[in-house]
Structures are given as C-alpha cells and as structure tokens.
Write a protein that holds these residues in place. Structure first.
Motif, PDB file in Angstrom:
ATOM      1  N   ARG A  91      68.044  73.632  27.320  1.00 34.38           N
ATOM      2  CA  ARG A  91      67.134  73.956  26.220  1.00 34.38           C
ATOM      3  C   ARG A  91      66.056  72.889  25.984  1.00 34.38           C
ATOM      4  N   SER A  92      66.132  71.782  26.712  1.00 33.65           N
ATOM      5  CA  SER A  92      65.086  70.768  26.547  1.00 33.65           C
ATOM      6  C   SER A  92      63.852  71.190  27.334  1.00 33.65           C
ATOM      7  N   ASN A  93      62.704  70.642  26.956  1.00 31.58           N
ATOM      8  CA  ASN A  93      61.457  71.037  27.618  1.00 31.58           C
ATOM      9  C   ASN A  93      61.507  70.781  29.120  1.00 31.58           C
ATOM     10  N   THR A  94      61.980  69.589  29.500  1.00 29.05           N
ATOM     11  CA  THR A  94      61.968  69.218  30.915  1.00 29.05           C
ATOM     12  C   THR A  94      62.890  70.117  31.731  1.00 29.05           C
ATOM     13  N   PHE A  95      64.116  70.314  31.236  1.00 25.04           N
ATOM     14  CA  PHE A  95      65.057  71.114  32.027  1.00 25.04           C
ATOM     15  C   PHE A  95      64.747  72.586  31.975  1.00 25.04           C
ATOM     16  N   GLY A  96      64.104  73.014  30.901  1.00 27.01           N
ATOM     17  CA  GLY A  96      63.600  74.372  30.878  1.00 27.01           C
ATOM     18  C   GLY A  96      62.596  74.566  32.004  1.00 27.01           C
ATOM     19  N   ALA A  97      61.642  73.637  32.074  1.00 23.22           N
ATOM     20  CA  ALA A  97      60.600  73.732  33.099  1.00 23.22           C
ATOM     21  C   ALA A  97      61.209  73.612  34.506  1.00 23.22           C
ATOM     22  N   ILE A  98      62.145  72.671  34.690  1.00 18.29           N
ATOM     23  CA  ILE A  98      62.787  72.489  36.005  1.00 18.29           C
ATOM     24  C   ILE A  98      63.413  73.794  36.492  1.00 18.29           C
ATOM     25  N   ASN A  99      64.138  74.458  35.615  1.00 10.39           N
ATOM     26  CA  ASN A  99      64.863  75.648  36.064  1.00 10.39           C
ATOM     27  C   ASN A  99      63.957  76.839  36.302  1.00 10.39           C
ATOM     28  N   ARG A 100      62.844  76.884  35.589  1.00  9.71           N
ATOM     29  CA  ARG A 100      61.879  77.952  35.901  1.00  9.71           C
ATOM     30  C   ARG A 100      61.189  77.672  37.232  1.00  9.71           C
ATOM     31  N   VAL A 101      60.874  76.420  37.510  1.00  8.55           N
ATOM     32  CA  VAL A 101      60.267  76.095  38.809  1.00  8.55           C
ATOM     33  C   VAL A 101      61.294  76.286  39.933  1.00  8.55           C
ATOM     34  N   ARG A 102      62.548  75.925  39.657  1.00  6.88           N
ATOM     35  CA  ARG A 102      63.608  76.121  40.659  1.00  6.88           C
ATOM     36  C   ARG A 102      63.673  77.578  41.100  1.00  6.88           C
ATOM     37  N   ASN A 103      63.716  78.481  40.135  1.00  7.05           N
ATOM     38  CA  ASN A 103      63.744  79.910  40.428  1.00  7.05           C
ATOM     39  C   ASN A 103      62.506  80.318  41.229  1.00  7.05           C
ATOM     40  N   CYS A 104      61.368  79.831  40.796  1.00  6.37           N
ATOM     41  CA  CYS A 104      60.093  80.205  41.424  1.00  6.37           C
ATOM     42  C   CYS A 104      60.016  79.694  42.861  1.00  6.37           C
ATOM     43  N   LEU A 105      60.441  78.463  43.074  1.00  7.09           N
ATOM     44  CA  LEU A 105      60.391  77.868  44.417  1.00  7.09           C
ATOM     45  C   LEU A 105      61.362  78.581  45.355  1.00  7.09           C
ATOM     46  N   ALA A 106      62.556  78.887  44.861  1.00  5.27           N
ATOM     47  CA  ALA A 106      63.546  79.578  45.694  1.00  5.27           C
ATOM     48  C   ALA A 106      63.012  80.946  46.112  1.00  5.27           C
ATOM     49  N   MET A 107      62.392  81.646  45.173  1.00 11.04           N
ATOM     50  CA  MET A 107      61.860  82.963  45.505  1.00 11.04           C
ATOM     51  C   MET A 107      60.643  82.849  46.429  1.00 11.04           C
ATOM     52  N   ALA A 108      59.849  81.806  46.270  1.00 13.67           N
ATOM     53  CA  ALA A 108      58.704  81.604  47.166  1.00 13.67           C
ATOM     54  C   ALA A 108      59.182  81.488  48.608  1.00 13.67           C
ATOM     55  N   MET A 109      60.260  80.741  48.806  1.00 14.71           N
ATOM     56  CA  MET A 109      60.818  80.607  50.157  1.00 14.71           C
ATOM     57  C   MET A 109      61.246  81.964  50.708  1.00 14.71           C
ATOM     58  N   HIS A 110      61.975  82.713  49.867  1.00 14.51           N
ATOM     59  CA  HIS A 110      62.388  84.055  50.282  1.00 14.51           C
ATOM     60  C   HIS A 110      61.176  84.911  50.664  1.00 14.51           C
TER      61      HIS A 110
ATOM     62  N   ARG B 248      65.492  68.353  46.959  1.00  8.98           N
ATOM     63  CA  ARG B 248      64.502  67.300  47.197  1.00  8.98           C
ATOM     64  C   ARG B 248      63.079  67.868  47.166  1.00  8.98           C
ATOM     65  N   PHE B 249      62.914  69.073  47.709  1.00  7.67           N
ATOM     66  CA  PHE B 249      61.615  69.738  47.659  1.00  7.67           C
ATOM     67  C   PHE B 249      61.243  70.017  46.192  1.00  7.67           C
ATOM     68  N   LEU B 250      62.234  70.419  45.416  1.00  6.89           N
ATOM     69  CA  LEU B 250      62.010  70.669  43.991  1.00  6.89           C
ATOM     70  C   LEU B 250      61.578  69.386  43.274  1.00  6.89           C
ATOM     71  N   MET B 251      62.209  68.263  43.620  1.00  2.62           N
ATOM     72  CA  MET B 251      61.800  66.974  43.063  1.00  2.62           C
ATOM     73  C   MET B 251      60.347  66.686  43.414  1.00  2.62           C
ATOM     74  N   TYR B 252      60.011  66.939  44.688  1.00  2.00           N
ATOM     75  CA  TYR B 252      58.659  66.654  45.156  1.00  2.00           C
ATOM     76  C   TYR B 252      57.622  67.467  44.381  1.00  2.00           C
ATOM     77  N   ILE B 253      57.947  68.729  44.136  1.00  2.00           N
ATOM     78  CA  ILE B 253      56.987  69.642  43.496  1.00  2.00           C
ATOM     79  C   ILE B 253      56.874  69.396  41.989  1.00  2.00           C
ATOM     80  N   THR B 254      57.904  68.805  41.392  1.00  2.00           N
ATOM     81  CA  THR B 254      57.874  68.570  39.942  1.00  2.00           C
ATOM     82  C   THR B 254      57.593  67.109  39.592  1.00  2.00           C
ATOM     83  N   GLY B 255      57.669  66.223  40.588  1.00  2.00           N
ATOM     84  CA  GLY B 255      57.467  64.808  40.312  1.00  2.00           C
ATOM     85  C   GLY B 255      58.694  64.126  39.725  1.00  2.00           C
ATOM     86  N   MET B 256      59.808  64.849  39.625  1.00  2.00           N
ATOM     87  CA  MET B 256      61.036  64.256  39.085  1.00  2.00           C
ATOM     88  C   MET B 256      61.578  63.229  40.084  1.00  2.00           C
TER      89      MET B 256
END
Lengths: 452, 452
Positions: free
Chosen positions: B129-148, B426-434
């Motif tokens: 529910r925090s801003n950062t982890f909210g954003a992380i999980n939406r990008v995670r979903n988006c990146l995984a689907m982009a690969m698919h 690691r790719f997710l880290m790269y794309i989010t700067g985490m």
C-alpha cells in the motif's frame, strides 16, 4: 525471399504467396520416400500440426544425399513455392538448395508407427516432436495466455508469490522440505508452497484484483492420473468482492479460455477430437452454451441420498458433513444438471480455515465448480475477513505464530475479499481430452520418478 | 451509475464522466482531515499512484463517523462526481452514502511520514500500500506482460520447465535440496532448478522458438543488494538461430520492454524518476536511442589493460582468461561505450559446458549484455550442437549419467540453436532505478530470512 518462415505462417499466408516465389524452411523430417526419379519429404517445425511437403528430383545433385536422410533429421532448404490445387496439401516446395542439414541416428525412437503414451513418457526429451505433444504444448501456451489476457483486461495485476515458504495454506497434504546440505538455510523450516493464496490476499488488500500464476507442489505418494508433485496453478484474489462476484468471474474466465483456445488452436482441438476424445468439441460447446448452475452442498446431499440406490455409488454412505467424492461430483454435474455446476456453502469442517463462516455457523462461503467428466475444476471462497473469527479458527494451530502477519491483515482496513484456484494442468487436460496429467506436462514430476 | 469503478479508470475516463454523475469507489484511506464544517479524504485502491479526493460535510449524518476514520481504513462510498478545474486534482467526489467501511487499528505501521526501505521490508505484508511498492508491483506486472507480448508476437511458445530437477545447468552455485521427512521422494537426489535452459533446449528442438519464464533458485549466502535465493528468470531458446540472431532478439526485446513500460506506466516511471533516481528516464532513453555495441572479450581485456591505471580498479590484475568483475563491466559500458554493449567470445574456462566452442578452440560463442549502472543484464550463448564436442565437455562430470538425455538431443537431427537468460527482478530494478532486490520482490527470500 521469405527468410526463415515458420510452417504455421506458410499455411496462414499461403494464399498471398506467389507461385514460384523462393521460400526457406527449417524443420525435422517426419517422412521421406522416393523412387528412382522423385522424392517427397514431410517436414515439420513444431509451429503447427501440419507438415509441409518438399519435393526433390533425381536430376538434383543433392538427390542421393537427401534420399538417405532418416526420419528425425534436421533440414534447412531453399525452394520454390508451388500451389497444388486439388491435391491433399494446398502447396508444396520444390527444393532448390540445401542450406543445412543434420542426419538423425537410426535408433531414433520416434519412428512413423503409432506410439502409446507410456512409451512416449520414457522419451520425454524427444516427445515434443510427436503429434500429440506438439499439439499439447501449443494449446498449453494458448491457454496460459488466454488466462493472462482475460485477467489483464479486467485490471488484475500478475504478482509473483514466493515458492519457498514457511507456512502451509491448506494445512493439508505432505509438503516438500527445502534445505542446503541437510540444514535449514532460513531462520526456520522451509517448504515448497502448496498455494500462493495467503500471500496473494496481502496484495489484493493493496491492489484490488491480483493473480498469482506459477508452480505449486504436493508431496503426495498417490499414483493417480490426475496428481503430480509439481503443477501450475492460477489463483486470482479480489478485494471488494464476495462469493457471488467470484462465481461470475470464474464462469466468464472458463468460457473465455475455452472460446479462445477453440479459435486460436482449431487444428489442435480438431486433432484431439479425432484421436483422443470424439466427444471433446461437443463437451466444450456444452460448457460455452449453458449458464452454469448453482446448488448448495446441503441440497447436493439430499440429491445424492435420493439417488444413492439408482446411481450405485461405490461410497453409498451419504451424510451431511461428508467430503464429496469424485463419483458424487460427477453424478451431480453429469446426470442431474448435465452442465457445469457450482456447489456452494460447504460444512466448515471439511474446508480450509480461511473461508468465511456463514451466519448459520455451520457452513462456509465456499464454491467448487464441478464439470462433467472431471468433477472439481475450480475451488474458491470468500475469505474470513473478521479478526476475531479468524483468530479463533487458527489459534490452536501449532504454527500459529507464522500466520500472525496473515491475521494482521484483518486489523488494518480489511474488506470483503474472495479468490479461487484453478489447477492449470487439469484445465489443460479438460480442454484437450487427455486422460493423464503425465501426458500434458512435458517433464512431469511424480513420486519416485525424475528421469529428466 | 458507475459500479465499482477503480480509481485508475476514473482518471482515465474523467473527461467523459458527466458532472453530478453518481460513482462508487472502494479503497484505503491515505489521509483524512477535517474542520468543523467540511472534511477531505484521500482514497487509494492500488490501481494507480493517484488518490481520489472525497469530500464530506458537517451536514451529512455520517460526518462524525467518517471524521474518525484513521489512515489505513477501508472505505466504500457512493458519491457525486464533481469537476474541479484549476485545483490540484481534476475532480473530486462528494460523498452521498457510505456503502461499507472497516476501521484501521491505530498501530497501523504505514502512517503519513516517509518510511525507509528497511522499515518497509519488516512489514512486507502491508507495504504493497505504500507509494513505492504500489508503483513497483504495477511496473512488475507491466514488464512481465511486455515480455510475453514481444515473445508471443515472434511465435515463441511459453513452456513450463520443471522446478524440481536432478541436474544443475550451470554446474555452479549452491543448490537447495528437496526432500520429504528428510528422505528422497524421487529416485535420486532432487534440487530446486537454477535454470530451465537444458529442458528448454529439448523443446526448442521440437518447436523452434520457446521460452521458460518462472522462478529459479540460488542457495548462496551472499547478502548483496542484487542477490536473492528465489527470483524469476526469462529464458528464451531458439532453434535455427546462432549467436548473432539472439543478439538481435535481445536488443529488440530490451527496447520493446522499456518502451512499453514507459508508455503504460508513465505515472510510475515519473514517480521513480522524481523520488528514486533523477537520472532514470534519461538512462532508459539512452538505451532506446542507441544501437547496442558489440566487442570481443579479447578486445575488452586490451581496453581494461590500457585503462587499468586511469580507472583505478579495485582488481587491477587484468589478464586474458580472467572473469570480468562488475567494476570492469561497468567501466566498459559506462566510460568506453557509454551505452549497452555485448561482450562476445569468452574464454571457455570461465563459461558453462553447454556453450559452443569456437574454431579457435579457446573461446565459446557466448554473449553478455552489459548496461550502464548495472553491468551484466543478459547472458546468452549459442549451444554446443556437436555430439562429440559436448560429450568430451561433460564426460568427466560426476553426474554425467543424468545429462545423457541432454547429450541425446545431439544425436537426433540437432541444429544450430541459441538462447539467453534475463534475471527478471534485476531487469525490474534497472527499469525502476531501485537499488536493492529486496525492495522489488514483495516477499523476498534471502539467507536466514523467511518471515512471511
């Protein structure tokens, strides 16, 4: 020139390809026959069930070489596209040049005769090239993506719940233990997950709609046709949703997936209907064309009692509180409703601790979807969202402390939420008509068996 | 009436919603302030980084109740949509009716002040529910689907390689052992997979293009910011393809995914650029706008030798045959090429047994993609497809027999084939700067730590 065309595309765009156009194909030889003047090769690259016919002639300098290539050999050729109206196949390719080839040893186990599934299981590393396993894996891909498409369209987030876990969602079933050099690697015993649900609830209570889709594990020693130690499971979890809401979503998801596979894998489903289960397409259309029924567990027990004699169940001892056996489930969906049916409100004693207790204090807000020929395909429930009720249900657990975080979720603005699970491999069996889970997983893991 | 509108959609379609239209929203309270006449609630449902502003008045019968609700409470209201041009938010909702609510205990750990990531790791079940982890999980979903999406478009089949396995693709890294009651469950020792590649090769040699995308495991005790015991990996495997072919696909895949995330998760990437890494969007655009470079390992060693003094490496002992350290990789991509660069043809001694031996008999057809700020992001290779060469490479292994099926694949019409792996987290880290892998996985598993 069409470079590295896959054979599926070649068939798809056959009508737009000009006669005498040069094409390049790669694949493995399924058949190679020739006489002294002409030879024919059936080539397949795994992208479609259809082979492409290659033609070579005794006047070609490579005639001798080609005619010797055995079944299973790899071949990459350049050739001339030639329409062949009236013949069995709509076109053939006249080989002009061999770009590359690799011969196949003559002990290749996938010769032309039919093989039974047991034999194929023993050559799991090769069986992807057989017609059945080719079709299975194309449908597997298609079905997995259908699930993604449906859920993404409905604003579900794909989350990745952990595989290694310290708790056990169902409280049932043997678990695999995870160690390094026979010692604990983490700060407590660690196991392979049997369900991502508890973790998914945490995320549903942050994001609304989420789903976890990944491998789950059961260390059961049962050697049945529907059990494997490792299988994929889809588990959507929805905040702001009750039992009725998820039943709607389950029905729409199942129908969407079937419709999608029937359309995108028409050739494969025709194959399964012809060679595996002649009733398959009719069965799938029956699911599509009927609204799923809904009946309470209590009513099901009444029906079973009334029919126990006629149905001649193996287990004739029908009573309220019993766990339904597959024979009972199949009777209800096949003989009584003749279509998919949700059974709802099960006795709390036979269901998991996290299901929401109904007002009667005897049943929980659970639903199982029963389908003809299989029995249970989907299991879901509204989750217990009341702190005190949940606490009472779990405080006698020996690993109670490990569930404190889960209980915690009920303290911080919890809400009505529900979810369900679909065994992916079992759904794949249902859609293809395959009868053994070992024949839909390419490298199945079952008790005592891990050859590959 | 708009039923159960999620807040993302509300913002997306705000322009088409009529003033005074009734809407229903669900979510959790991020802020609740009021004076004696009016109150304002910031509500978020996890579908977007944006809150929706709810307004309530002292004349409402529910004023008292609402004004007492703490941060973290769940709220489901019906209200009137009201455009608020000129204000910070484009619209607000005037509450007309409370449909449902659930208060939050006052020990809720996610209060309004900023929390550091270490604190949030200790409340992993809440941090979605925090801003950062909210954003992380939406990008995670988006990146995984982009690969698919990318791979499906290019006719790759998604396959599910087994998690429990008896062999170890890399021959490196500690493995987790899998048992039941401390005994073997299968017919030999069983481990959690470190890579699905070997199994994926079997399927590439049946279907052409395939990919496995699922969890993989390392039992390493390293406590670095880039290592976790469990992480997802994408591993495409392509028949009929050599090293150059996969380098092309890697470049297109990386660029496609970045472009897709920049478009679909614009708000999230802006958030990361503002609060996590001010250089993020520039860095991602730099990847998009440059053709990836390519350099041999041998040339890299020359460059490093020439620059060893100037660069002041920690490891100054540069020699042909050495394993490149992250500092060397970063120097090459950041200082020399200033963009992503493939390093190819590594010494065979420092790479895995399955990589294809080059004609020089000293190097293998491998490629690592190095990117600024990270170092290695992707590792790939052409696979050894010659029976005799592969046999020689593995016959001294202690578990040689377990790889016989893999060797077998070279007997039956093998062909040129290649593949690569991308660590998804690691790719997710790269794309989010985490900067820490524990802050992009919702329930990370690292040595000694499995709280949730």
């Amino acid at each position: 020139m069409l470079k590295k065309n896959n054979i599926k595309k070649l068939y798809l765009y056959a009508k737009t390809i000009k006669d005498k156009q040069t094409v390049i194909v790669n694949g493995w030889i399924k058949a190679n026959r020739h006489n002294s003047t002409i030879g024919f090769i059936e080539l397949n690259d795994g992208t479609t069930i259809k082979n492409v016919q290659l033609v070579y002639k005794s006047t070609d300098i490579f005639f001798n070489e080609l005619s010797k290539l055995l079944i299973g050999s790899f071949l990459n050729v350049e050739g001339i596209f030639k329409r062949t109206e009236g013949k069995q196949q709509p076109f053939e390719i006249i080989i002009k040049k061999i770009v590359d080839f690799r011969s196949c040893d003559n002990d290749y186990p996938l010769q032309k005769q039919k093989h039974n599934f047991e034999f194929l299981r023993d050559i799991a590393h090769i069986r992807g090239r057989s017609n059945t396993f080719g079709a299975i894996n194309r449908v597997r891909n298609c079905l997995a993506m259908a699930m993604h498409f449906f859920l993404q369209k409905h604003n579900f987030l794909w989350i990745h719940t952990p595989i290694i876990t310290s708790n056990d969602a169902e409280g049932a079933g043997e678990k695999f233990k995870v160690t390094v050099n026979n010692k604990n690697f983490f700060d407590c015993d660690a196991f392979l997950t049997v369900s991502g649900q508890l973790h998914a609830e945490s995320l549903a209570l942050s994001f609304g709609n989420v789903y976890t889709f990944g491998p789950t594990f059961r260390a059961e020693k049962s050697h049945t046709t529907t059990h494997a130690s490792e299988f994929w499971m889809l588990e959507p979890e929805m905040a702001f949703s009750d039992l009725k809401d998820i039943m709607k979503i389950i029905e729409r998801l199942i129908k969407f997936c079937i419709k999608y596979v029937l359309k995108e894998c028409k050739n494969e489903i025709d194959f399964f209907n012809n060679f595996i289960d002649n009733n398959l397409i009719e069965k799938l259309n029956n699911v599509l064309n009927n609204k799923f029924a809904c009946v309470t567990y209590t009513k099901v027990i009444e029906i079973l009692k009334d029919n126990a004699f006629k149905a001649n169940f193996e287990n004739k001892n029908i009573f309220w509180g019993m766990d339904l056996q597959t024979e009972h489930e199949r009777f209800i969906t096949e003989k009584i409703f003749k279509k998919p049916v949700f059974v709802v409100n099960y006795p709390k004693e036979i269901k998991a601790f996290y299901m929401r207790l109904n007002r009667d204090n005897k049943t929980v807000a659970a639903c199982d979807l029963l389908v003809p020929e299989v029995g249970e395909l989907v299991g879901g429930s509204q989750r217990e969202d009341r702190y005190d009720v949940l606490k009472k249900a779990i405080e006698h657990f020996s690993d109670y402390r490990k569930l404190e975080w889960y209980l915690d979720l009920r303290k911080y603005g919890c809400c009505t939420h529900s979810g369900f699970g679909i065994g992916f491999d079992r759904f794949l069996m249902y859609i293809t008509g395959m009868k053994n889970i070992r024949d839909v997983q390419i490298f199945p893991r079952v008790h005592g068996h891990i050859q590959y």
